[in-house]
Design an enzyme around this catalytic site. Structure first.
Site, short mmCIF file in Angstrom:
data_model
loop_
_atom_site.label_atom_id
_atom_site.label_comp_id
_atom_site.label_asym_id
_atom_site.label_seq_id
_atom_site.Cartn_x
_atom_site.Cartn_y
_atom_site.Cartn_z
N ILE A 152 -39.44 67.26 -38.75
CA ILE A 152 -38.41 67.61 -39.72
C ILE A 152 -38.81 67.26 -41.14
O ILE A 152 -38.06 67.49 -42.07
CB ILE A 152 -37.06 66.94 -39.38
CG1 ILE A 152 -37.25 65.44 -39.11
CG2 ILE A 152 -36.38 67.62 -38.23
CD1 ILE A 152 -35.94 64.71 -38.87
N GLY A 153 -39.96 66.70 -41.31
CA GLY A 153 -40.35 66.40 -42.68
C GLY A 153 -41.67 65.69 -42.74
O GLY A 153 -42.22 65.26 -41.72
N GLY A 171 -44.15 60.45 -47.79
CA GLY A 171 -45.33 59.82 -48.31
C GLY A 171 -46.01 58.92 -47.30
O GLY A 171 -47.20 58.61 -47.41
N GLY A 203 -45.99 59.47 -43.92
CA GLY A 203 -46.33 60.13 -42.67
C GLY A 203 -45.25 61.11 -42.24
O GLY A 203 -44.20 61.20 -42.87
N LYS A 211 -40.35 58.17 -37.71
CA LYS A 211 -41.35 58.27 -38.77
C LYS A 211 -42.65 57.68 -38.27
O LYS A 211 -42.72 56.49 -37.94
CB LYS A 211 -40.85 57.54 -40.01
CG LYS A 211 -41.84 57.61 -41.15
CD LYS A 211 -41.28 56.99 -42.42
CE LYS A 211 -40.12 57.79 -42.96
NZ LYS A 211 -39.90 57.58 -44.38
N ASP A 242 -38.93 54.41 -55.12
CA ASP A 242 -39.12 55.86 -55.03
C ASP A 242 -37.79 56.55 -54.78
O ASP A 242 -37.67 57.39 -53.88
CB ASP A 242 -40.15 56.19 -53.95
CG ASP A 242 -40.67 57.62 -54.09
OD1 ASP A 242 -40.43 58.24 -55.15
OD2 ASP A 242 -41.31 58.12 -53.14
#
Ligand SMILES: *[C@@H]1O[C@H](CO)[C@@H](O)[C@H](O)[C@H]1NC(C)=O
Ligand SMILES: *[C@@H]1O[C@H](CO)[C@@H](O)[C@H](O)[C@H]1NC(C)=O
Ligand SMILES: *[C@@H]1O[C@H](CO)[C@@H](O)[C@H](O)[C@H]1NC(C)=O
Ligand SMILES: *[C@@H]1O[C@H](CO)[C@@H](O)[C@H](O)[C@H]1NC(C)=O
Ligand SMILES: *[C@@H]1O[C@H](CO)[C@@H](O)[C@H](O)[C@H]1NC(C)=O
Ligand SMILES: CC(=O)N[C@H]1CO[C@H](CO)[C@@H](O)[C@@H]1O
Length: 638
Positions: A350-351, A354, A356, A372, A469
């Site tokens: 799904i994405g 930065g 992984g 993740k 971030d």
């Protein structure tokens, strides 16, 4: 040093539990200072343990005798290297029996929950018990607050806040000057809205002086907005004092009679109130399930609220699930994760962040998770990594994406998060077809939510996390469009020292980074504030900060917003997809706050606490912003 402290806590199983003793027996929280354990295998350590055991048995046996004010302190040992100081305090309205049982349980439980700790505190509804290798008597300790908040919101926050403020003020004065020696006070207030009644309690450990007690309670009161903003009930519990309020009575009416009158506890916080008569817990145990069974909306509401459980250090909403974040409970096997994600199938991806790729997964119990898979190598060893995860996982806030666990096998380092239904904010904000889904009130709620989450990271959690971030794609929206900040604490997990205010590795994103961070690698909570300011302006304008330059020639979003502001036409910045349907004053105020956050001079940027106040208090006059860091240009050049 702070980062070493691990606070474990748990929250009570609230409904469907008819066994009084069981509910009674659970601590509402404890804190164990993980960095200072004693080693029982050494002579000093074993003497410490012996002294500790003696101390605990003394406290326990004294609780069953009639101690006049529900308080007892004791010191075990002579040699300073192994002396243990301890005390217990029972809530001012519970009788000796309840007090004794509570302390007895606490003295057993504290050594199980805080194994070999030199210093520990454990809290129950009716008592607290603490010990330390240093004298803790007659000293105010307001470290490690435990926050508990009722899950229900008040109907009229303004009025409620006022009544609550006055009530707590009186309680603090009464408790501090309590002549009975208990340093305890309860009081109620009437008011005209739906809630009708407000009940409050304040208590200090009676070894404090009047003025120390007053200071402690007022410090607790000042934490109410953090703990329990606009909630119908809440508690701020320090080692030295406690405040508690609810709209239903939760304490016993203090009478000379040995058997206190049972009372109705708050609806969602099934707590024990002493003993005798019809069990208040039973009342709740009946009411709550019926409520839940009948009113489906309430069920949905409760489920939504579950994700709002806030902890870390430490906000617990007093409903729902028991939760103990120990490292063991957070660890998953790689095989479980493979099964959940269909062996990291491309279709489940799904994405790509930065750190992984991120996969969607489903656990055997049906729970959806986001996985993740960290690709970067961490500077840390496995143990350190685990400890950091336990710390970061304890950061729980309704506006933070929750970490459910991790997996650490061989080369694999995986983080498991709650799955957030909707996509990230940028998906809605910058897509023309989706923009219209975000009307102003939603956008404003999103701004407030992000502010809350960030405030928690900066101030309320003991770890003082700088996100580094923050950007629209790191803000996820749940099914109710509540924002949840993602990817916080990554610097910790990768072994980057947070206390170091300088870093070689810049983790930020162009367009959001404060100039001092982008240029010199200097980060601080104020560089997060900068990113937050950019985010506000993006939310108001529906335009990307870093895509703006190309589209508008010589101007970037910050410069554009500032010039419109200066020229008295701030509304020109507003996203046209909102049409005219927005609260002008809110929009203008938001733009002003956004501009204050992106000031070039770090000191001129407000803290998140101030930002939060600005967003919530219209009586607060805002400063006039200076020109922002015109950073877009030099960035684009470079
Ligand atoms: C108590 O333990 C802490 C942590 O180990 C230590 O720094 C401190 O010196 C100890 N205090 C005393 C009085 O021994
Ligand atoms: C103390 O000794 C026991 C048994 O030998 C061992 O299991 C334990 O890990 C030791 N504890 C420490 C802190 O060294
Ligand atoms: C507390 O307990 C200790 C040991 O059990 C006993 O010697 C002492 O008299 C007790 N104190 C009170 C006030 O009961
Ligand atoms: C209890 O605390 C007081 C100070 O509040 C101290 O003077 C006293 O020595 C303590 N008692 C014991 C047994 O430690
Ligand atoms: C609240 O109202 C009750 C009657 O409804 C009254 O007895 C009580 O004194 C009032 N309390 C306060 C603090 O005004
Ligand atoms: C001494 C004592 O009663 N300990 C109990 C405290 O409460 C827990 C939780 O129910 C029990 O497991 C302990 O036995």
């Amino acid at each position: 040093m702070m980062s070493r402290y691990i606070l474990f806590f748990c929250c009570l199983l609230c409904y469907l539990n008819f066994d009084n003793r069981l509910i009674n027996a659970n601590p509402i929280g404890q804190n164990c200072v993980s960095s200072s354990t004693y080693n029982p295998n050494t002579t000093t350590g074993s003497t410490y343990r012996t002294n500790l055991n003696f101390l605990l048995s003394t406290l326990s046996s004294n609780a069953s005798r009639a101690t006049a004010n529900g308080f007892y302190n004791f010191t075990a040992g002579n040699d300073p290297s192994n002396t243990v100081y301890g005390l217990f305090m029972c809530r001012g309205d519970v009788n000796t029996d309840v007090c004794a049982r509570c302390v007895e349980n606490a003295s057993t439980e504290i050594v199980q929950k805080c194994v070999d700790q030199k210093t520990a505190t454990i809290w129950y509804d009716e008592c607290l018990l603490r010990y330390s290798n240093q004298s803790i008597f007659s000293r105010t300790d307001t470290s490690f607050p435990l926050f508990l908040s009722n899950t229900q919101d008040v109907t009229d926050p303004g009025l409620f806040g006022e009544v609550l403020g006055n009530l707590m003020d009186e309680i603090a004065s009464k408790a501090a000057n309590d002549v009975s020696g208990k340093k305890f006070a309860v009081q109620e207030a009437n008011f005209s809205t739906f809630e009708r009644k407000l009940y409050g309690l304040g208590q200090c450990t009676p070894d404090l002086s009047s003025s120390d007690c007053d200071t402690c309670l007022r410090s607790a009161i000042s934490n109410i907005p953090t703990c329990c903003n606009n909630r119908r009930g809440g508690r701020v519990i320090f080692p030295s004092c406690i405040i508690w309020y609810e709209t239903t009575r939760f304490y016993n009416v203090v009478t000379p009679s040995p058997e206190p009158t049972p009372t109705l506890p708050p609806p969602s916080t099934a707590r024990s109130n002493g003993d005798g008569g019809i069990s208040t817990r039973t009342v709740v145990a009946i009411i709550v399930p019926i409520f839940i069974a009948i009113v489906l909306i309430v069920v949905a509401f409760c489920i939504a609220r579950r994700s709002r459980k806030r902890s870390g250090v430490i906000i617990v909403e007093t409903s729902g699930v028991t939760e103990i974040s120990t490292i063991e409970s957070l660890q998953y096997n790689l095989s479980e994760i493979r099964a959940a994600t269909d062996n990291f199938a491309i279709g489940n991806k799904i994405g790509e962040g930065g750190f992984g790729p991120v996969f969607k997964g489903t656990l055997p119990n049906g729970q959806e998770i986001a996985v993740k898979r960290l690709s970067r190598t961490s500077a840390q060893g496995a143990e350190e990594f685990k400890n950091e995860i336990a710390l970061v996982a304890n950061l729980q806030h309704r506006n933070l994406v929750r970490i459910l666990g991790f997996c650490l096998e061989g080369e694999e380092k995986i983080l498991i998060y709650e799955f957030v239904k909707n996509k990230s904010l940028d998906y809605f904000l910058f897509e023309p077809e989706k923009q219209t889904l975000l009307d102003w009130s939603r956008r404003y709620k999103i701004i407030e939510g992000i502010a809350r989450g960030l405030l928690y990271l900066h101030e309320d959690s003991r770890l003082r996390i700088v996100h580094r971030d923050l950007k629209a794609s790191n803000v996820l929206l749940d099914r109710n469009m509540n924002p949840k900040i993602a990817d916080f604490g990554m610097a910790r997990l990768f072994g980057v020292d947070q206390s170091q205010e300088n870093t070689n590795r810049i983790a930020g994103t162009f367009g959001y980074m404060a100039p001092e961070y982008a240029l010199h690698g200097l980060f601080s909570i104020k560089s997060d504030v900068f990113s937050f300011g950019v985010l506000i302006l993006e939310i108001v304008s529906g335009k990307k900060s870093n895509g703006f330059y190309q589209a508008h020639g010589s101007d970037d979003l910050l410069g554009y917003a500032w010039r419109q502001w200066r020229d008295g036409t701030p509304l020109a910045v507003v996203d046209p997809s909102m049409g005219d349907s927005y609260a002008k004053n809110e929009v203008i105020r938001s733009i002003q706050i956004g501009l204050l956050c992106v000031q070039e001079v770090v000191e001129q940027r407000p803290t998140m606490a101030t930002v939060f106040l600005m967003l919530n208090s219209y009586s607060l006059t805002l400063q006039v912003p200076n020109p922002p860091a015109f950073f877009g240009r030099s960035r684009t050049e470079s």
